[in-house]
Design a protein around this motif. Structure first.
Motif, PDB file in Angstrom:
ATOM      1  N   LEU A   5      69.272  20.873  61.748  1.00 47.56           N
ATOM      2  CA  LEU A   5      67.783  21.007  62.455  1.00 47.56           C
ATOM      3  C   LEU A   5      67.486  22.255  61.469  1.00 47.56           C
ATOM      4  N   LEU A   6      68.282  23.156  61.071  1.00 45.34           N
ATOM      5  CA  LEU A   6      67.949  24.190  59.894  1.00 45.34           C
ATOM      6  C   LEU A   6      67.662  23.740  58.717  1.00 45.34           C
ATOM      7  N   MET A  11      63.878  22.243  54.315  1.00 48.07           N
ATOM      8  CA  MET A  11      63.444  21.320  53.481  1.00 48.07           C
ATOM      9  C   MET A  11      61.985  21.174  53.656  1.00 48.07           C
ATOM     10  N   LEU A  12      61.575  21.129  55.029  1.00 48.69           N
ATOM     11  CA  LEU A  12      60.186  20.806  55.356  1.00 48.69           C
ATOM     12  C   LEU A  12      59.411  22.297  54.799  1.00 48.69           C
ATOM     13  N   SER A  13      59.874  23.484  54.916  1.00 43.79           N
ATOM     14  CA  SER A  13      59.047  24.553  54.622  1.00 43.79           C
ATOM     15  C   SER A  13      59.031  24.430  52.816  1.00 43.79           C
ATOM     16  N   VAL A  14      60.011  23.905  52.210  1.00 46.11           N
ATOM     17  CA  VAL A  14      60.024  23.893  50.819  1.00 46.11           C
ATOM     18  C   VAL A  14      59.095  22.913  50.346  1.00 46.11           C
TER      19      VAL A  14
END
Length: 99
Positions: A5-6, A11-14
């Protein structure tokens, strides 16, 4: 499961950060980044708290390293802002010609 999850959030925030920065026009990039660097002074406070937490030697060393890098980021942001604003200042020479 928590590590997956982390990693997904990282990866989503990048990806999101890259997409947002890519959409910013070049004329707004410097003012936005210098403002963001100045706001990141909050990171300095968090790093000081992490360095002062008595969680062992690694916590102290990593916190001190975070204080250093966050301070460099804030100072760099102010230097970029100062350099950008100096481009808009008038020259010292008298251009009126009424001496």
């Amino acid at each position: 499961m928590e590590a997956v999850l982390l990693a997904f959030i990282l990866m989503l925030s990048v990806f999101l950060g890259f997409e947002l920065i890519a959409k910013v026009p070049a004329t707004l990039h410097t003012p936005l980044m210098s403002g963001a660097n100045a706001i990141s002074g909050i990171t300095v406070v968090g790093a000081i708290i992490a360095a002062g937490a008595d969680l062992g030697p690694w916590s102290t060393w990593l916190g001190a390293l975070a204080v250093f890098f966050a301070t460099v980021n804030v100072v760099g942001g102010y230097m970029v802002t100062d350099r950008m604003l100096s481009m808009f200042k008038k020259k010292d020479s008298d251009t009126r010609g009424d001496s």
